[in-house]
Design a protein around this motif. Structure first.
Motif, PDB file in Angstrom:
ATOM      1  N   VAL A 146      -4.085  47.236 -88.967  1.00  0.00           N
ATOM      2  CA  VAL A 146      -3.666  47.643 -90.317  1.00  0.00           C
ATOM      3  C   VAL A 146      -4.646  48.705 -90.806  1.00  0.00           C
ATOM      4  N   PRO A 147      -4.263  49.973 -90.871  1.00  0.00           N
ATOM      5  CA  PRO A 147      -5.198  51.025 -91.265  1.00  0.00           C
ATOM      6  C   PRO A 147      -5.666  50.865 -92.710  1.00  0.00           C
ATOM      7  N   ALA A 148      -6.908  51.295 -92.951  1.00  0.00           N
ATOM      8  CA  ALA A 148      -7.425  51.363 -94.312  1.00  0.00           C
ATOM      9  C   ALA A 148      -7.015  52.701 -94.931  1.00  0.00           C
ATOM     10  N   ARG A 149      -6.929  52.731 -96.245  1.00  0.00           N
ATOM     11  CA  ARG A 149      -6.438  53.941 -96.924  1.00  0.00           C
ATOM     12  C   ARG A 149      -7.336  55.144 -96.662  1.00  0.00           C
ATOM     13  N   ARG A 150      -8.652  54.931 -96.623  1.00  0.00           N
ATOM     14  CA  ARG A 150      -9.588  56.042 -96.400  1.00  0.00           C
ATOM     15  C   ARG A 150     -10.241  55.972 -95.031  1.00  0.00           C
ATOM     16  N   GLY A 151      -9.749  55.146 -94.147  1.00  0.00           N
ATOM     17  CA  GLY A 151     -10.309  55.073 -92.811  1.00  0.00           C
ATOM     18  C   GLY A 151     -11.383  54.013 -92.675  1.00  0.00           C
ATOM     19  N   THR A 152     -11.827  53.804 -91.433  1.00  0.00           N
ATOM     20  CA  THR A 152     -12.759  52.727 -91.101  1.00  0.00           C
ATOM     21  C   THR A 152     -14.053  53.281 -90.507  1.00  0.00           C
ATOM     22  N   VAL A 153     -15.158  52.689 -90.925  1.00  0.00           N
ATOM     23  CA  VAL A 153     -16.472  52.930 -90.345  1.00  0.00           C
ATOM     24  C   VAL A 153     -16.839  51.683 -89.547  1.00  0.00           C
ATOM     25  N   LEU A 154     -17.176  51.849 -88.285  1.00  0.00           N
ATOM     26  CA  LEU A 154     -17.570  50.728 -87.433  1.00  0.00           C
ATOM     27  C   LEU A 154     -19.086  50.709 -87.333  1.00  0.00           C
ATOM     28  N   VAL A 155     -19.677  49.541 -87.590  1.00  0.00           N
ATOM     29  CA  VAL A 155     -21.135  49.410 -87.611  1.00  0.00           C
ATOM     30  C   VAL A 155     -21.553  48.372 -86.581  1.00  0.00           C
ATOM     31  N   LEU A 156     -22.428  48.759 -85.661  1.00  0.00           N
ATOM     32  CA  LEU A 156     -22.977  47.818 -84.688  1.00  0.00           C
ATOM     33  C   LEU A 156     -24.360  48.289 -84.285  1.00  0.00           C
ATOM     34  N   HIS A 157     -25.236  47.342 -83.996  1.00  0.00           N
ATOM     35  CA  HIS A 157     -26.633  47.684 -83.756  1.00  0.00           C
ATOM     36  C   HIS A 157     -26.823  48.483 -82.477  1.00  0.00           C
ATOM     37  N   HIS A 158     -26.299  47.981 -81.367  1.00  0.00           N
ATOM     38  CA  HIS A 158     -26.504  48.636 -80.075  1.00  0.00           C
ATOM     39  C   HIS A 158     -25.535  49.808 -79.935  1.00  0.00           C
ATOM     40  N   PRO A 159     -26.018  51.018 -79.739  1.00  0.00           N
ATOM     41  CA  PRO A 159     -25.119  52.170 -79.710  1.00  0.00           C
ATOM     42  C   PRO A 159     -24.235  52.186 -78.466  1.00  0.00           C
ATOM     43  N   PRO A 160     -22.983  52.582 -78.632  1.00  0.00           N
ATOM     44  CA  PRO A 160     -22.113  52.776 -77.475  1.00  0.00           C
ATOM     45  C   PRO A 160     -22.313  54.171 -76.876  1.00  0.00           C
ATOM     46  N   LEU A 161     -23.582  54.508 -76.625  1.00  0.00           N
ATOM     47  CA  LEU A 161     -23.986  55.785 -76.041  1.00  0.00           C
ATOM     48  C   LEU A 161     -25.056  55.526 -75.001  1.00  0.00           C
ATOM     49  N   ALA A 162     -25.083  56.354 -73.958  1.00  0.00           N
ATOM     50  CA  ALA A 162     -26.158  56.261 -72.971  1.00  0.00           C
ATOM     51  C   ALA A 162     -27.492  56.573 -73.640  1.00  0.00           C
ATOM     52  N   ALA A 163     -28.492  55.746 -73.357  1.00  0.00           N
ATOM     53  CA  ALA A 163     -29.805  55.916 -73.969  1.00  0.00           C
ATOM     54  C   ALA A 163     -30.582  57.036 -73.292  1.00  0.00           C
ATOM     55  N   ALA A 164     -31.599  57.534 -74.000  1.00  0.00           N
ATOM     56  CA  ALA A 164     -32.374  58.676 -73.514  1.00  0.00           C
ATOM     57  C   ALA A 164     -33.581  58.276 -72.685  1.00  0.00           C
ATOM     58  N   THR A 165     -33.978  57.007 -72.706  1.00  0.00           N
ATOM     59  CA  THR A 165     -35.179  56.586 -71.986  1.00  0.00           C
ATOM     60  C   THR A 165     -34.867  55.379 -71.103  1.00  0.00           C
ATOM     61  N   PRO A 166     -35.641  55.162 -70.045  1.00  0.00           N
ATOM     62  CA  PRO A 166     -35.382  54.020 -69.155  1.00  0.00           C
ATOM     63  C   PRO A 166     -35.418  52.672 -69.859  1.00  0.00           C
ATOM     64  N   LEU A 167     -36.355  52.473 -70.775  1.00  0.00           N
ATOM     65  CA  LEU A 167     -36.438  51.198 -71.478  1.00  0.00           C
ATOM     66  C   LEU A 167     -35.175  50.941 -72.290  1.00  0.00           C
ATOM     67  N   LEU A 168     -34.752  51.928 -73.053  1.00  0.00           N
ATOM     68  CA  LEU A 168     -33.577  51.738 -73.891  1.00  0.00           C
ATOM     69  C   LEU A 168     -32.311  51.592 -73.056  1.00  0.00           C
ATOM     70  N   ARG A 169     -32.261  52.244 -71.890  1.00  0.00           N
ATOM     71  CA  ARG A 169     -31.097  52.071 -71.018  1.00  0.00           C
ATOM     72  C   ARG A 169     -30.997  50.641 -70.489  1.00  0.00           C
ATOM     73  N   ALA A 170     -32.139  49.968 -70.347  1.00  0.00           N
ATOM     74  CA  ALA A 170     -32.130  48.575 -69.899  1.00  0.00           C
ATOM     75  C   ALA A 170     -31.746  47.614 -71.022  1.00  0.00           C
ATOM     76  N   LEU A 171     -31.692  48.119 -72.263  1.00  0.00           N
ATOM     77  CA  LEU A 171     -31.415  47.274 -73.426  1.00  0.00           C
ATOM     78  C   LEU A 171     -30.209  47.801 -74.202  1.00  0.00           C
ATOM     79  N   ASP A 172     -29.260  48.404 -73.491  1.00  0.00           N
ATOM     80  CA  ASP A 172     -28.131  49.027 -74.181  1.00  0.00           C
ATOM     81  C   ASP A 172     -26.962  48.057 -74.317  1.00  0.00           C
ATOM     82  N   LEU A 173     -25.785  48.574 -74.609  1.00  0.00           N
ATOM     83  CA  LEU A 173     -24.622  47.750 -74.937  1.00  0.00           C
ATOM     84  C   LEU A 173     -23.713  47.593 -73.731  1.00  0.00           C
ATOM     85  N   ASP A 174     -23.306  46.344 -73.460  1.00  0.00           N
ATOM     86  CA  ASP A 174     -22.307  46.064 -72.432  1.00  0.00           C
ATOM     87  C   ASP A 174     -20.911  46.469 -72.915  1.00  0.00           C
ATOM     88  N   GLY A 175     -20.013  46.713 -71.962  1.00  0.00           N
ATOM     89  CA  GLY A 175     -18.582  46.766 -72.260  1.00  0.00           C
ATOM     90  C   GLY A 175     -18.121  47.956 -73.061  1.00  0.00           C
TER      91      GLY A 175
END
Length: 296
Positions: A146-175
């Motif tokens: 069901v769409p919102a009238r002005r659209g949706t913002v999705l908020v989640l802690h772990h970014p759905p982006l490849a990390a820039a450093t080895p440590l962060l890549r080991a602690l990124d988001l599954d799926g």
């Protein structure tokens, strides 16, 4: 629509505690809010996780004592996501249960002008990486049907982006593929995340993703060579949509300031120039073993 994006405050119950024995995190947040006090026309204040360092109820009370009146002065709604340092059950004692089955702190908040924020809890107890269960993705699909009238913002802690450093890549988001499929073709206009502690932009499928710099420190992803380090800085981002089209890309402005919570234990102001932490490869391996994915 204007969204103030904060992240990674790492608050403690004990006001004398310091992050990495260096940063008084409540002082860092207070100064950031003071720097932002002149903002106007903000619809949504987003905190994208790691609100607490110790996962205590007291730290979450402190967070809301600071952010609730700040958001109210802006005339904005406040949403808080759970990060890997957070404890959803403790946060629920302050903010109430999430909008579907426990233990998830997943929520939907609608602003006065019809924009919607959907918050997904990517925390994994005792781990540093992020994960979304099937039940969460099913719930997200039902909400987005069901769409919102002005659209949706999705908020989640772990970014759905490849990390820039080895440590962060080991602690990124599954799926990422599953999440991308769940939001493709919906009214999600932007995904807001934290966790990496430095500004980063990209896309998940066709949806823009923005990672805001941390309040408690800012990671240096380029200058660390084989080390992983963070600097005594604090940051925040402003995400704006012009409203002319539901497909318009956000305009994102990021600021970084000296960290007002940087209180050198030895009283030497020169310490402010030194990294808050500087992990060598052995230290990174230890963190990954303690907080990374369990390999079977």
């Amino acid at each position: 629509m204007r969204i103030l994006h904060l992240t990674d405050t790492h608050l403690f119950a004990d006001p004398a505690a310091r992050h990495y024995d260096r940063i008084a995190t409540a002082d860092a947040l207070r100064a950031v809010l003071e720097n932002l006090s002149g903002l106007r026309g903000v619809d949504l204040v987003v905190h994208s996780g790691d609100a607490s360092e110790d996962g205590s109820v007291a730290s979450y009370r402190l967070l809301h004592e600071m952010l609730d009146p700040f958001a109210a002065r802006l005339g904005a709604k406040l949403v808080v996501a759970m990060g890997n340092h957070d404890v959803p059950a403790a946060y629920a004692q302050v903010a109430g249960p999430g909008d579907h089955a426990a233990p998830y702190q997943d929520r939907v908040v609608t602003t006065g002008d019809g924009a919607r924020a959907v918050v997904l809890d990517t925390s994994v107890p005792g781990a540093g990486y992020g994960h979304l269960d099937t039940v969460q993705l099913d719930w997200l699909r039902r909400i987005l049907a069901v769409p919102a009238r002005r659209g949706t913002v999705l908020v989640l802690h772990h970014p759905p982006l490849a990390a820039a450093t080895p440590l962060l890549r080991a602690l990124d988001l599954d799926g990422l593929d599953e999440l991308s499929a769940a939001i493709e073709g919906t009214d999600v206009r932007v995904i807001l995340s934290g966790h990496y502690h430095h500004a980063l932009d990209g896309r998940l499928g066709s949806v823009p993703v923005h990672v805001a710099p941390g309040v408690t420190n800012v990671v240096d992803p380029l200058g660390a060579d084989q080390h992983e380090r963070a600097l005594a800085l604090s940051g925040a981002s402003l995400v704006e949509f012009d409203g002319r089209s539901a497909q318009s890309a956000p305009r994102i402005t990021t600021s970084v300031w000296p960290n007002a919570g940087d209180l050198p234990a030895d009283g030497d102001p020169g310490q402010r120039l030194a990294p808050v932490y500087d992990f060598d490869e052995e230290a990174v391996r230890g963190i990954v073993e303690a907080a990374g994915r369990r390999h079977v």
